[in-house]
Enzyme design. Structure first.
Site, PDB file in Angstrom:
ATOM      1  N   TYR A  72      20.214  10.213  13.920  1.00  0.00           N
ATOM      2  CA  TYR A  72      19.713  10.555  15.208  1.00  0.00           C
ATOM      3  C   TYR A  72      21.219  10.327  16.833  1.00  0.00           C
ATOM      4  CZ  TYR A  72      16.089   9.984  11.822  1.00  0.00           C
ATOM      5  OH  TYR A  72      15.349  10.156  11.052  1.00  0.00           O
ATOM      6  N   GLU A 122      23.785  13.869  14.029  1.00  0.00           N
ATOM      7  CA  GLU A 122      22.793  14.632  14.933  1.00  0.00           C
ATOM      8  C   GLU A 122      22.332  16.008  14.403  1.00  0.00           C
ATOM      9  OE1 GLU A 122      19.743  15.939  17.557  1.00  0.00           O
ATOM     10  OE2 GLU A 122      20.439  13.400  17.611  1.00  0.00           O
ATOM     11  N   CYS A 163      11.060   4.856  20.367  1.00  0.00           N
ATOM     12  CA  CYS A 163      10.107   4.653  21.535  1.00  0.00           C
ATOM     13  C   CYS A 163       8.711   4.827  20.868  1.00  0.00           C
ATOM     14  CB  CYS A 163      10.671   6.012  22.022  1.00  0.00           C
ATOM     15  SG  CYS A 163      10.414   7.755  20.813  1.00  0.00           S
ATOM     16  N   ASN A 219      17.749   5.918  15.791  1.00  0.00           N
ATOM     17  CA  ASN A 219      17.197   6.394  17.128  1.00  0.00           C
ATOM     18  C   ASN A 219      16.322   7.639  16.927  1.00  0.00           C
ATOM     19  OD1 ASN A 219      16.176   6.126  19.747  1.00  0.00           O
ATOM     20  ND2 ASN A 219      18.055   7.371  20.621  1.00  0.00           N
ATOM     21  N   CYS A 258      -3.979  13.457  38.461  1.00  0.00           N
ATOM     22  CA  CYS A 258      -2.661  13.612  37.404  1.00  0.00           C
ATOM     23  C   CYS A 258      -3.579  12.028  36.583  1.00  0.00           C
ATOM     24  CB  CYS A 258      -1.385  14.132  37.347  1.00  0.00           C
ATOM     25  SG  CYS A 258      -0.495  13.118  36.237  1.00  0.00           S
ATOM     26  N   CYS A 268      -0.139   8.555  33.563  1.00  0.00           N
ATOM     27  CA  CYS A 268       0.194   6.945  33.886  1.00  0.00           C
ATOM     28  C   CYS A 268      -1.337   6.370  33.834  1.00  0.00           C
ATOM     29  CB  CYS A 268       0.709   6.791  35.541  1.00  0.00           C
ATOM     30  SG  CYS A 268       2.469   7.894  35.433  1.00  0.00           S
ATOM     31  N   GLN A 278      18.050   8.934  27.584  1.00  0.00           N
ATOM     32  CA  GLN A 278      17.043   8.314  27.824  1.00  0.00           C
ATOM     33  C   GLN A 278      16.268   8.665  29.290  1.00  0.00           C
ATOM     34  OE1 GLN A 278      15.003   6.846  25.182  1.00  0.00           O
ATOM     35  NE2 GLN A 278      16.897   6.299  23.807  1.00  0.00           N
ATOM     36  N   CYS A 281       5.219  13.105  43.270  1.00  0.00           N
ATOM     37  CA  CYS A 281       5.206  12.045  41.824  1.00  0.00           C
ATOM     38  C   CYS A 281       5.707  10.658  41.701  1.00  0.00           C
ATOM     39  CB  CYS A 281       5.313  12.704  40.179  1.00  0.00           C
ATOM     40  SG  CYS A 281       5.743  11.726  39.157  1.00  0.00           S
TER      41      CYS A 281
END
Length: 379
Positions: free
Chosen positions: A239, A260, A332, A305, A11, A14, A210, A86
């Protein structure tokens, strides 16, 4: 952080694995500052997150066989790669993985074979709360396996008594879509408590929260600090999700409206509001852009957001023309933030803060406080 999966090339999600954490954080700060270089920004100190065990949600692709299921991702050939150990997933989620694998075998849930396009169980979605509770969602191709899940659910609860919510989500299509519209409730409880600082939010199966609870708490607190300094009479949280920003923005004499598109998220936001006894906050189900465009007047301040794609040209045009004086934009995806800001030339970023929501990766959250520097042309 060291990761055996990364070292073995099983994997590579990351992408910053092995880089010193201080260097990761500095690189994210530089990246964001470069994107916002055209603004006169007061940068607050970045918020560091825990390097390991920070993910409160695991999205595990189920592969392998009934007798030997894999929980993790798929390789290039569409075969399961097991990642149940993980290191970035939370302790409670990671500890539950062997039991969940055993349940797959006990309930005879056939993993979905992507190359062959057959099988039933596609994903396990597991979310943990700081209370210790877990939410488990089985993503299935059809409802064929639901009776077997119900039959063995008592055994699963005996092994994982912290399970607060269990559902089955039906996603019949053969494409890279995580979940479908149909959610079948398998437990009496349909929401899970999610403490975030001094507020407890309510998470329902199809609502967003989040990924990193401790950093999310810092994010909400930062927004609250700015809103309290500005002291607006009216605030929109577009949002709004499960209401994290809106509920933190509440205050005496202030009217806050959260919008939302997900009914489940709004249900959770209203439940959290009522449990906390917060007044002056309402939540509406609807599209953020359509809500803004149809409103008779603009609020004093707006919080957005949005998803990674950003607010888009229509909402950006509305903000540019509106009479709103302040905007809190939490992003983000800083590149789409920069793109949105380029389309709103009368707004300038005055303060910003990078929050490391996703250690070991190049992703991060940035929250910005904008103010209008030119007269508006609209409401």
């Amino acid at each position: 952080m060291q990761c055996a999966y990364f070292d073995a090339a099983a994997c590579r999600s990351c992408t910053l694995m092995g880089m010193a954490y201080a260097e990761q954080l500095a690189e994210k700060q530089r990246h964001c500052a470069d994107l916002l270089a055209g603004h006169d920004v007061e940068w607050l100190a970045p918020v560091a997150g825990p390097e390991t065990g920070y993910r409160n949600k695991a999205k595990m692709v189920v592969g392998g066989s009934v007798d030997a299921p894999t929980l993790g991702i798929l390789d290039a050939d569409g075969r399961g790669v097991d990642l149940r150990e993980c290191g970035v997933t939370g302790d409670a989620v990671r500890t539950a993985m062997p039991t969940l694998a055993a349940f797959i075998s006990r309930a005879m849930l056939t993993p979905y074979d992507v190359p062959a396009r057959r099988g039933e169980l596609k994903y396990l979605l597991v979310t943990e709360s700081a209370t210790g509770e877990l939410m488990l969602r089985f993503v299935l191709r059809t409802d064929e396996a639901v009776p077997r899940i119900r039959k063995h659910l008592a055994w699963l609860h005996s092994q994982l008594p912290q399970l607060a919510v269990v559902t089955a989500n039906l996603q019949p299509e053969h494409k890279a879509v995580l979940e479908g519209a149909c959610e079948i409730e398998l437990t009496e409880s349909v929401s899970m408590r999610m403490p975030a600082g001094d507020l407890t939010l309510r998470l329902l199966p199809q609502s967003f929260f989040q990924t990193n609870t401790s950093v999310a708490t810092a994010l909400y607190r930062q927004a609250r600090t700015w809103i309290e300094e500005l002291a607006p009479r009216t605030v929109w949280d577009l949002y709004c999700g499960v209401g994290g920003f809106a509920l933190h923005a509440a205050g005496p004499g202030r009217q806050v409206t959260g919008v939302e598109v997900s009914p489940a998220a709004v249900d959770g936001a209203e439940a959290a509001r009522d449990e906390a006894g917060i007044s002056g906050v309402e939540f509406l189900v609807g599209d953020a852009t359509e809500f803004a465009e149809s409103a008779a007047t603009a609020p004093d301040a707006v919080i957005v957001n949005p998803p990674r794609r950003g607010i888009g040209p229509r909402l950006g045009a509305w903000l540019e023309a509106s009479s709103a004086r302040h905007l809190v934009y939490s992003s983000c995806q800083a590149s789409t933030l920069a793109k949105d800001l380029a389309a709103m030339p009368s707004w300038r970023v005055r303060r910003a803060r990078v929050l490391d929501m996703f250690p070991q990766t190049r992703h991060y959250e940035v929250i910005t406080l904008l103010e209008r520097t030119a007269p508006s042309t609209g409401r």
